[in-house]
Motif scaffolding. Structure first.
Motif, PDB file in Angstrom:
ATOM      1  N   TRP A 281       0.344   7.077  -7.750  1.00  0.00           N
ATOM      2  CA  TRP A 281      -0.195   5.851  -8.359  1.00  0.00           C
ATOM      3  C   TRP A 281      -0.439   4.784  -7.288  1.00  0.00           C
ATOM      4  O   TRP A 281      -1.536   4.221  -7.179  1.00  0.00           O
ATOM      5  CB  TRP A 281       0.779   5.341  -9.416  1.00  0.00           C
ATOM      6  N   VAL A 282       0.579   4.529  -6.467  1.00  0.00           N
ATOM      7  CA  VAL A 282       0.443   3.503  -5.432  1.00  0.00           C
ATOM      8  C   VAL A 282      -0.512   3.957  -4.334  1.00  0.00           C
ATOM      9  O   VAL A 282      -1.259   3.152  -3.765  1.00  0.00           O
ATOM     10  CB  VAL A 282       1.827   3.157  -4.848  1.00  0.00           C
ATOM     11  N   HIS A 283      -0.508   5.257  -4.043  1.00  0.00           N
ATOM     12  CA  HIS A 283      -1.401   5.785  -3.006  1.00  0.00           C
ATOM     13  C   HIS A 283      -2.869   5.577  -3.386  1.00  0.00           C
ATOM     14  O   HIS A 283      -3.699   5.227  -2.541  1.00  0.00           O
ATOM     15  CB  HIS A 283      -1.123   7.272  -2.792  1.00  0.00           C
ATOM     16  N   ASN A 284      -3.179   5.762  -4.653  1.00  0.00           N
ATOM     17  CA  ASN A 284      -4.553   5.606  -5.125  1.00  0.00           C
ATOM     18  C   ASN A 284      -4.904   4.168  -5.484  1.00  0.00           C
ATOM     19  O   ASN A 284      -6.077   3.786  -5.459  1.00  0.00           O
ATOM     20  CB  ASN A 284      -4.792   6.506  -6.340  1.00  0.00           C
ATOM     21  N   ASP A 285      -3.881   3.374  -5.822  1.00  0.00           N
ATOM     22  CA  ASP A 285      -4.106   1.982  -6.191  1.00  0.00           C
ATOM     23  C   ASP A 285      -2.995   1.127  -5.573  1.00  0.00           C
ATOM     24  O   ASP A 285      -1.951   0.904  -6.193  1.00  0.00           O
ATOM     25  CB  ASP A 285      -4.091   1.831  -7.716  1.00  0.00           C
ATOM     26  N   PRO A 286      -3.173   0.637  -4.336  1.00  0.00           N
ATOM     27  CA  PRO A 286      -2.113  -0.117  -3.646  1.00  0.00           C
ATOM     28  C   PRO A 286      -1.589  -1.311  -4.445  1.00  0.00           C
ATOM     29  O   PRO A 286      -0.430  -1.714  -4.258  1.00  0.00           O
ATOM     30  CB  PRO A 286      -2.797  -0.572  -2.348  1.00  0.00           C
ATOM     31  N   SER A 287      -2.411  -1.871  -5.335  1.00  0.00           N
ATOM     32  CA  SER A 287      -1.938  -3.025  -6.117  1.00  0.00           C
ATOM     33  C   SER A 287      -0.826  -2.643  -7.090  1.00  0.00           C
ATOM     34  O   SER A 287      -0.094  -3.510  -7.584  1.00  0.00           O
ATOM     35  CB  SER A 287      -3.106  -3.638  -6.896  1.00  0.00           C
ATOM     36  N   ALA A 288      -0.662  -1.329  -7.354  1.00  0.00           N
ATOM     37  CA  ALA A 288       0.393  -0.877  -8.259  1.00  0.00           C
ATOM     38  C   ALA A 288       1.777  -1.071  -7.663  1.00  0.00           C
ATOM     39  O   ALA A 288       2.785  -0.979  -8.377  1.00  0.00           O
ATOM     40  CB  ALA A 288       0.182   0.600  -8.604  1.00  0.00           C
ATOM     41  N   LEU A 289       1.849  -1.351  -6.371  1.00  0.00           N
ATOM     42  CA  LEU A 289       3.145  -1.556  -5.716  1.00  0.00           C
ATOM     43  C   LEU A 289       3.931  -2.666  -6.387  1.00  0.00           C
ATOM     44  O   LEU A 289       5.162  -2.604  -6.497  1.00  0.00           O
ATOM     45  CB  LEU A 289       2.927  -1.872  -4.235  1.00  0.00           C
ATOM     46  N   ARG A 290       3.242  -3.712  -6.867  1.00  0.00           N
ATOM     47  CA  ARG A 290       3.935  -4.833  -7.502  1.00  0.00           C
ATOM     48  C   ARG A 290       4.678  -4.399  -8.763  1.00  0.00           C
ATOM     49  O   ARG A 290       5.675  -5.023  -9.148  1.00  0.00           O
ATOM     50  CB  ARG A 290       2.940  -5.939  -7.843  1.00  0.00           C
ATOM     51  N   TYR A 291       4.208  -3.354  -9.412  1.00  0.00           N
ATOM     52  CA  TYR A 291       4.881  -2.876 -10.625  1.00  0.00           C
ATOM     53  C   TYR A 291       6.040  -1.929 -10.290  1.00  0.00           C
ATOM     54  O   TYR A 291       7.083  -1.974 -10.933  1.00  0.00           O
ATOM     55  CB  TYR A 291       3.875  -2.164 -11.533  1.00  0.00           C
ATOM     56  N   VAL A 292       5.830  -1.087  -9.288  1.00  0.00           N
ATOM     57  CA  VAL A 292       6.888  -0.150  -8.898  1.00  0.00           C
ATOM     58  C   VAL A 292       8.075  -0.888  -8.296  1.00  0.00           C
ATOM     59  O   VAL A 292       9.232  -0.609  -8.605  1.00  0.00           O
ATOM     60  CB  VAL A 292       6.336   0.890  -7.897  1.00  0.00           C
ATOM     61  N   ALA A 293       7.801  -1.879  -7.403  1.00  0.00           N
ATOM     62  CA  ALA A 293       8.864  -2.598  -6.701  1.00  0.00           C
ATOM     63  C   ALA A 293       9.191  -3.946  -7.332  1.00  0.00           C
ATOM     64  O   ALA A 293       9.984  -4.716  -6.783  1.00  0.00           O
ATOM     65  CB  ALA A 293       8.477  -2.797  -5.240  1.00  0.00           C
ATOM     66  N   LEU A 294       8.552  -4.266  -8.450  1.00  0.00           N
ATOM     67  CA  LEU A 294       8.890  -5.445  -9.254  1.00  0.00           C
ATOM     68  C   LEU A 294       8.546  -6.771  -8.599  1.00  0.00           C
ATOM     69  O   LEU A 294       9.113  -7.803  -8.954  1.00  0.00           O
ATOM     70  CB  LEU A 294      10.393  -5.435  -9.614  1.00  0.00           C
ATOM     71  N   SER A 295       7.615  -6.769  -7.634  1.00  0.00           N
ATOM     72  CA  SER A 295       7.223  -8.033  -7.021  1.00  0.00           C
ATOM     73  C   SER A 295       5.894  -7.867  -6.296  1.00  0.00           C
ATOM     74  O   SER A 295       5.641  -6.834  -5.662  1.00  0.00           O
ATOM     75  CB  SER A 295       8.285  -8.519  -6.029  1.00  0.00           C
ATOM     76  N   ALA A 296       5.066  -8.913  -6.344  1.00  0.00           N
ATOM     77  CA  ALA A 296       3.793  -8.895  -5.613  1.00  0.00           C
ATOM     78  C   ALA A 296       4.017  -9.034  -4.115  1.00  0.00           C
ATOM     79  O   ALA A 296       3.117  -8.760  -3.312  1.00  0.00           O
ATOM     80  CB  ALA A 296       2.897 -10.029  -6.114  1.00  0.00           C
ATOM     81  N   ASP A 297       5.218  -9.475  -3.708  1.00  0.00           N
ATOM     82  CA  ASP A 297       5.530  -9.658  -2.286  1.00  0.00           C
ATOM     83  C   ASP A 297       6.157  -8.411  -1.665  1.00  0.00           C
ATOM     84  O   ASP A 297       6.490  -8.410  -0.482  1.00  0.00           O
ATOM     85  CB  ASP A 297       6.497 -10.833  -2.106  1.00  0.00           C
ATOM     86  N   ALA A 298       6.359  -7.370  -2.451  1.00  0.00           N
ATOM     87  CA  ALA A 298       7.005  -6.157  -1.935  1.00  0.00           C
ATOM     88  C   ALA A 298       6.113  -5.439  -0.931  1.00  0.00           C
ATOM     89  O   ALA A 298       4.882  -5.517  -0.995  1.00  0.00           O
ATOM     90  CB  ALA A 298       7.351  -5.223  -3.090  1.00  0.00           C
ATOM     91  N   LYS A 299       6.758  -4.726   0.019  1.00  0.00           N
ATOM     92  CA  LYS A 299       6.039  -3.947   1.024  1.00  0.00           C
ATOM     93  C   LYS A 299       6.392  -2.467   0.876  1.00  0.00           C
ATOM     94  O   LYS A 299       7.108  -2.063  -0.037  1.00  0.00           O
ATOM     95  CB  LYS A 299       6.369  -4.463   2.422  1.00  0.00           C
ATOM     96  N   THR A 300       5.893  -1.677   1.805  1.00  0.00           N
ATOM     97  CA  THR A 300       5.996  -0.221   1.695  1.00  0.00           C
ATOM     98  C   THR A 300       7.431   0.253   1.542  1.00  0.00           C
ATOM     99  O   THR A 300       7.732   1.129   0.729  1.00  0.00           O
ATOM    100  CB  THR A 300       5.367   0.446   2.929  1.00  0.00           C
ATOM    101  N   MET A 301       8.345  -0.283   2.339  1.00  0.00           N
ATOM    102  CA  MET A 301       9.725   0.177   2.277  1.00  0.00           C
ATOM    103  C   MET A 301      10.341  -0.093   0.914  1.00  0.00           C
ATOM    104  O   MET A 301      11.142   0.699   0.405  1.00  0.00           O
ATOM    105  CB  MET A 301      10.555  -0.487   3.373  1.00  0.00           C
ATOM    106  N   ALA A 302       9.981  -1.214   0.314  1.00  0.00           N
ATOM    107  CA  ALA A 302      10.476  -1.523  -1.026  1.00  0.00           C
ATOM    108  C   ALA A 302       9.990  -0.474  -2.016  1.00  0.00           C
ATOM    109  O   ALA A 302      10.720  -0.062  -2.928  1.00  0.00           O
ATOM    110  CB  ALA A 302      10.025  -2.921  -1.450  1.00  0.00           C
ATOM    111  N   GLU A 303       8.750  -0.033  -1.845  1.00  0.00           N
ATOM    112  CA  GLU A 303       8.215   1.005  -2.730  1.00  0.00           C
ATOM    113  C   GLU A 303       9.086   2.262  -2.672  1.00  0.00           C
ATOM    114  O   GLU A 303       9.418   2.860  -3.696  1.00  0.00           O
ATOM    115  CB  GLU A 303       6.791   1.363  -2.324  1.00  0.00           C
ATOM    116  N   ASP A 304       9.472   2.683  -1.457  1.00  0.00           N
ATOM    117  CA  ASP A 304      10.302   3.880  -1.306  1.00  0.00           C
ATOM    118  C   ASP A 304      11.626   3.739  -2.045  1.00  0.00           C
ATOM    119  O   ASP A 304      12.091   4.662  -2.720  1.00  0.00           O
ATOM    120  CB  ASP A 304      10.565   4.156   0.182  1.00  0.00           C
TER     121      ASP A 304
END
Length: 579
Positions: free
Chosen positions: A485-508
């Motif tokens: 999901w995040v790989h195809n849509d980077p903006s989805a990171l905010r939902y996976v990591a619960l913040s728009a300020d999250a970065k890659t490590m937070a996603e993991d």
């Protein structure tokens, strides 16, 4: 001083030659001799131990004869591969002292938990692997799923070590990438196929000593150059204009307050509770070393001894990355895509520091230490792959009635096959943003949900056969789905990591947490809907249905719980000091 020589090297106009692909250093005769002697010793150990690996118990489990110290050092060394040496040195340069979390909260509590709580069930069940425990607890479904996913992960991890070693040889010495990969892979295949787990363990202890002997050069000489830890912190503040690179916890109150872009909940729950416990208690690569102990007390002490050494590892891994922020020119190292602009990537920080501080004569020792670390990681994954394939896939589903000698032969042959597959996966790492991101993604796919399945199986009698399989499958698919999901849509990171300020490590970290939660919830729901095993069949597998053997310690200071308590206190003190 070596660093004065190296400083002239990096300041000289000819430094541009380094950006054009030339080697940073050249080995003299002594350097070459040190490396050659190491390879000769490694292969000799394999041939020497071949005669003591005639049965499957000897080949796959080292005869269960290892002392607590040997098993403990091997337990740490098997993990001290490319991720430790290159990946986290680069991450310290990228994220600062926050990378230390992967050694302390990301390791120590889980290692102590393994020794005190989980080891009795692994050991008294006499299982040969973690999938083997799942077979006893849940049946063939969970065993097959975990064995296949683990075998897949081990060859990918082994490929990381091969690629990392080749990068060191290319950056430091200018060696061809393909040549370096094949030399390391053939050496590992020889000594693991000849001596099995016993050979891997003996070499890992040797490699542990070499890593410390060689890798200590960088932090010691680096601290001398910058004038100590206090001056290093001040120089990093001056160079970067920010002090969040030297604080362990105080900057984790919000995602945008630290260079990692992560919140303390991701560190505590995603890393500390899920990834850490999943890796150190269910990853058969490290658990296999502890299962080789000669009795239950040694098996419980091994991870506790390992935890003591683990707390000191940041000195030789994280500190070089922090020193690089102070002493390396900023135009020398860039983002993961730096190769396209002629810079070195984060993954090459440690080789750069090694060349900076190791004058001719010492360089061979430093390079040997790195080679030892990479080969330790390769050997650990290859020996674990051999065991899981032979016991939990081939012997469990493809050929259940073969002789013991046949399984030993299969273990030897699949060692070579595993190495060949690993060579192929080594080239996949080139497409990862960094070694660390690549590995953390793998852990969230396979390790995080596995921990949910194992821990519920050990602590909850009600967990059922069907629940073990469906919970593990749901957790694994959740992790893979979130990554896609995040790989195809980077903006989805905010939902996976619960913040728009999250970065890659937070996603993991959050991906691992969600996959674990899904696994646990599905396991509980399915368990409540299906029939559990009779309690009599859970003897030796679950708390509340098993009697733990007494260990008969002669003195109070021999008890594992005492030493675990001492390590826990030191762990808390270190976190407060570097808060």
């Amino acid at each position: 001083m070596p660093f004065q020589y190296a400083h002239r090297l990096f300041s000289h106009p000819q430094a541009l030659a380094f950006f054009q692909g030339k080697s940073l250093a050249h080995l003299n005769g002594v350097d070459i001799l040190v490396i050659a002697v190491y390879f000769a010793i490694v292969i000799f150990i394999g041939f020497y131990l071949k005669g003591s690996t005639n049965t499957s118990e000897e080949f796959f489990m080292a005869g269960r004869e290892m002392t607590a110290w040997i098993a403990g050092l091997s337990f740490v060394s098997a993990n001290l591969g490319s991720l430790e040496l290159m990946g986290w040195a680069g991450s310290a340069y990228q994220y600062g002292i926050l990378a230390t979390h992967w050694y302390w909260i990301g390791a120590i509590p889980a290692m102590l938990f393994l020794g005190i709580v989980m080891m009795p069930f692994y050991y008294i069940s006499k299982t040969h692997s973690v999938p083997g425990y799942l077979h006893l607890r849940y049946g063939d479904g969970a065993r097959a799923l975990s064995a296949v996913s683990f075998a897949f992960m081990t060859v990918l991890m082994s490929g990381i070590n091969m690629y990392s070693m080749a990068i060191v040889m290319k950056v430091v010495l200018g060696w061809n990438l393909n040549f370096s990969i094949w030399v390391s892979s053939i050496t590992v295949a020889l000594y693991v196929a000849l001596g099995g787990l016993r050979s891997a363990i003996f070499n890992e202890v040797l490699q542990f000593l070499l890593i410390w002997l060689g890798a200590l050069l960088v932090p010691i000489l680096g601290l001398i150059e910058v004038g100590g830890w206090t001056n290093l912190r001040q120089q990093i503040l001056t160079n970067l204009g920010r002090n969040d690179y030297v604080h362990l916890w105080s900057t984790l109150g919000h995602f945008h307050d630290n260079p990692m872009g992560i919140h303390w909940t991701g560190i505590v729950f995603g890393l500390g509770m899920v990834i850490s416990f999943g890796y150190w208690t269910t990853d058969f690569l490290v658990v296999q070393r502890v299962l080789s102990a000669h009795n239950l007390r040694a098996a419980r002490m091994a991870p506790i001894i390992g935890a003591g050494f683990k707390m000191a590892v940041p000195f030789i891994v994280i500190l070089p990355g922090l020193l690089a922020l102070s002493v390396l020119p900023f135009h020398l190292v860039g983002a993961p895509e730096a190769a396209a602009t002629g810079q070195h990537s984060y993954n090459e920080v440690l080789p750069l520091m090694l060349v900076r501080y190791c004058s001719p004569g010492l360089l061979g020792l430093g390079v040997t230490a790195l080679i030892a670390g990479f080969m330790s990681g390769m050997a650990g994954n290859v020996s674990a792959f051999s065991t899981v394939w032979t016991y939990d896939i081939y012997g469990a589903f493809l050929n259940k009635k073969a002789t013991d000698q046949h399984y030993v032969a299969m273990g030897r042959w699949c060692t070579f096959i595993g190495v060949l597959i690993s060579v192929g996966t080594a080239y996949l790492v080139q497409h990862a943003a960094s070694i660390m991101d690549y590995v953390q993604a793998l852990f969230s796919f396979f390790i995080a949900p596995l921990f949910g399945t194992v821990i519920l199986g050990m602590l909850w009698k009600r967990a059922t056969r069907a629940a073990g399989f469906w919970g593990l499958l749901a957790g694994t698919l959740t992790a893979i789905g979130l990554w896609a999901w995040v790989h195809n849509d980077p903006s989805a990171l905010r939902y996976v990591a619960l913040s728009a300020d999250a970065k890659t490590m937070a996603e993991d970290m959050y991906r691992a947490l969600w996959s674990w939660l899904v696994c646990v919830i599905v396991t509980i729901v399915v368990s409540l809907m299906t029939k559990p095993k009779p309690e009599a069949e859970l003897e030796g597998l679950v708390y509340g249905a098993s009697k733990i053997p007494e260990e008969h310690d002669d003195h109070w200071f021999q008890k594992p719980i005492i030493w675990a308590g001492i390590i826990a206190v030191l762990f808390v003190v270190l976190n407060v000091i570097f808060w």
